[in-house]
Design a protein around this motif. Structure first.
Motif, short mmCIF file in Angstrom:
data_model
loop_
_atom_site.label_atom_id
_atom_site.label_comp_id
_atom_site.label_asym_id
_atom_site.label_seq_id
_atom_site.Cartn_x
_atom_site.Cartn_y
_atom_site.Cartn_z
N ILE A 155 0.85 -1.19 0.00
CA ILE A 155 0.00 0.00 0.00
C ILE A 155 0.89 1.24 0.00
O ILE A 155 1.76 1.38 0.86
CB ILE A 155 -0.92 0.01 1.24
N PRO A 156 0.72 2.14 -0.95
CA PRO A 156 1.54 3.35 -0.98
C PRO A 156 1.40 4.14 0.32
O PRO A 156 0.31 4.28 0.86
CB PRO A 156 0.98 4.14 -2.17
N ILE A 157 2.52 4.64 0.81
CA ILE A 157 2.51 5.45 2.03
C ILE A 157 2.08 6.86 1.68
O ILE A 157 2.66 7.50 0.79
CB ILE A 157 3.90 5.43 2.69
N ARG A 158 1.06 7.34 2.36
CA ARG A 158 0.51 8.67 2.10
C ARG A 158 0.75 9.57 3.31
O ARG A 158 0.93 9.10 4.43
CB ARG A 158 -1.00 8.57 1.86
N SER A 159 0.73 10.85 3.05
CA SER A 159 0.81 11.79 4.16
C SER A 159 -0.50 11.79 4.93
O SER A 159 -1.56 11.48 4.37
CB SER A 159 1.12 13.20 3.64
N TYR A 160 -0.45 12.10 6.19
CA TYR A 160 -1.66 12.11 7.01
C TYR A 160 -1.53 13.18 8.08
O TYR A 160 -0.43 13.63 8.42
CB TYR A 160 -1.86 10.73 7.67
N SER A 161 -2.67 13.59 8.62
CA SER A 161 -2.67 14.60 9.69
C SER A 161 -2.71 13.95 11.07
O SER A 161 -2.32 14.58 12.06
CB SER A 161 -3.86 15.54 9.53
N ARG A 162 -3.18 12.71 11.11
CA ARG A 162 -3.31 12.04 12.41
C ARG A 162 -3.26 10.53 12.19
O ARG A 162 -3.82 10.02 11.23
CB ARG A 162 -4.62 12.42 13.10
N ARG A 264 -10.65 -19.21 28.70
CA ARG A 264 -10.89 -18.09 27.81
C ARG A 264 -10.44 -18.40 26.39
O ARG A 264 -9.34 -18.89 26.15
CB ARG A 264 -10.12 -16.87 28.31
N GLU A 265 -11.31 -18.09 25.44
CA GLU A 265 -10.95 -18.00 24.03
C GLU A 265 -11.25 -16.57 23.61
O GLU A 265 -12.31 -16.03 23.92
CB GLU A 265 -11.74 -19.01 23.19
N SER A 266 -10.31 -15.96 22.91
CA SER A 266 -10.48 -14.55 22.56
C SER A 266 -9.79 -14.27 21.24
O SER A 266 -8.98 -15.06 20.74
CB SER A 266 -9.90 -13.66 23.66
N ILE A 267 -10.10 -13.11 20.69
CA ILE A 267 -9.43 -12.65 19.48
C ILE A 267 -9.16 -11.16 19.62
O ILE A 267 -10.02 -10.40 20.08
CB ILE A 267 -10.26 -12.97 18.21
N GLU A 268 -7.95 -10.77 19.25
CA GLU A 268 -7.56 -9.37 19.29
C GLU A 268 -7.04 -8.97 17.92
O GLU A 268 -6.35 -9.76 17.26
CB GLU A 268 -6.46 -9.13 20.34
N ALA A 269 -7.38 -7.77 17.50
CA ALA A 269 -6.90 -7.26 16.22
C ALA A 269 -6.42 -5.82 16.42
O ALA A 269 -6.86 -5.12 17.34
CB ALA A 269 -8.00 -7.32 15.16
N ARG A 270 -5.51 -5.41 15.53
CA ARG A 270 -4.91 -4.08 15.63
C ARG A 270 -5.07 -3.36 14.30
O ARG A 270 -4.89 -3.96 13.24
CB ARG A 270 -3.43 -4.20 16.01
N PHE A 271 -5.36 -2.07 14.40
CA PHE A 271 -5.69 -1.29 13.20
C PHE A 271 -4.94 0.03 13.25
O PHE A 271 -4.90 0.71 14.28
CB PHE A 271 -7.19 -1.04 13.14
N PHE A 272 -4.39 0.40 12.10
CA PHE A 272 -3.78 1.72 11.91
C PHE A 272 -4.84 2.62 11.30
O PHE A 272 -5.28 2.41 10.16
CB PHE A 272 -2.54 1.60 11.03
N VAL A 273 -5.26 3.60 12.07
CA VAL A 273 -6.38 4.47 11.71
C VAL A 273 -5.83 5.83 11.30
O VAL A 273 -5.18 6.51 12.11
CB VAL A 273 -7.36 4.60 12.90
N TYR A 274 -6.09 6.21 10.06
CA TYR A 274 -5.49 7.43 9.49
C TYR A 274 -6.56 8.48 9.19
O TYR A 274 -7.69 8.16 8.81
CB TYR A 274 -4.77 7.11 8.18
N TYR A 275 -6.11 9.76 9.33
CA TYR A 275 -6.91 10.91 8.90
C TYR A 275 -6.08 11.73 7.94
O TYR A 275 -4.90 12.00 8.20
CB TYR A 275 -7.34 11.75 10.10
N ALA A 276 -6.70 12.10 6.84
CA ALA A 276 -5.98 12.86 5.79
C ALA A 276 -5.62 14.25 6.28
O ALA A 276 -6.27 14.81 7.17
CB ALA A 276 -6.84 12.95 4.54
#
Length: 276
Positions: A155-162, A264-276
């Motif tokens: 994925i091309p790296i884009r500029s972001y504000s946050r 316990r059975e569980s699932i964890e996910a991680r997300f990179f959340v961007y704002y233009a």
């Protein structure tokens, strides 16, 4: 309109559980423990009061405490093949995260989906998954980890504000779980109590992570009796300094309160959340 009365958090019902922390000083009066991948970092354990966060769920903020609980269903919760589960889970969760945060774009960490189960024969104590107080990414590492994930996915790296790193944790097994997730109110975790160290992941990637020193002023919370349609969202990083409420977290053994709790059975996910 009358203002809603805020809950006195010091009076919330609580359970107690052992959590591991980084040793503050050589003479710290606490039991020592050795944990995998932390052999170079002296650790100690404390018996911590962990408050029931359900009565304050409407007061919680990702920008203040660093965590919250939301209602959210997924169709793949009963999938037993781990690879298929992780793939389908990201397919469902990524658009939800984008909509929930009104983000410009979201990139999931594909190797950061963690499906876990506890050992049915585990003895009481610190035998569960992730049973140390930690923050997965140090601030210096977060943008680099995010950029590396974009590169890995082509994925091309884009500029972001946050940029935010949002982690999502869900119990897949019925309640009560033996090793639920506990989260520390970010406002009660002092910067001087956060220790940066080099962490090596299962994939042999090394990056800066954080563990926490124990401080009696820290306030820990959990959500008892979690169901599969509930989702804990917590913040691992935020480039906006005034919103950077990173939430230290840890599993803890809750069989003191629930001796017959289910593994316990569980699932964890991680997300990179961007704002233009």
């Amino acid at each position: 309109m009358a203002m809603a009365t805020r809950v006195n958090r010091d009076r919330l019902e609580c359970v107690h559980g052992e959590i591991a922390f980084a040793r503050r000083t050589a003479d710290e009066n606490a039991p020592a423990i050795s944990l995998p991948r932390y052999e170079d970092l002296p650790m100690v354990t404390y018996d911590v009061a962990i408050r029931n966060a359900r009565p304050i769920v409407n007061e919680l903020s990702l920008d203040r405490e660093g965590f919250t609980l939301v209602q959210h269903k997924v169709s793949c919760a009963n999938e037993r093949n781990p690879e298929i589960l992780c793939q389908r889970y990201l397919e469902e969760m990524t658009p939800f995260i984008k909509d929930y945060f009104n983000a410009s774009w979201v990139i999931p960490r594909r190797d950061g989906v963690i499906a876990r189960s506890t050992d049915r024969n585990a003895v009481p104590g610190l035998r569960g998954p992730g049973a140390m107080a930690h923050i997965d990414y140090a601030p210096i590492a977060a943008p680099m980890v995010a950029a590396r994930e974009s590169q890995k996915q082509g994925i091309p790296i884009r500029s972001y504000s946050r940029l935010m790193i949002i982690q999502a944790w869900r119990a897949l097994s019925p309640p009560p779980q033996d090793f639920p997730l506990a989260l520390c109110d970010s406002a009660t975790a002092l910067d001087t109590d956060i220790v940066v160290h080099d962490y090596t992941s299962d994939l042999e990637a090394t990056y800066k992570s954080c563990v926490l020193n124990y401080n009696p002023f820290e306030k820990w919370y959990y959500f008892p009796e979690m169901t599969v349609d509930e989702l804990i969202l917590f913040k691992g990083f935020d480039s906006e300094d005034n919103c950077n409420a990173r939430a230290p977290h840890s599993a803890f053994d809750n069989r003191r309160a629930h001796p017959n709790a289910k593994p316990r059975e569980s699932i964890e996910a991680r997300f990179f959340v961007y704002y233009a």
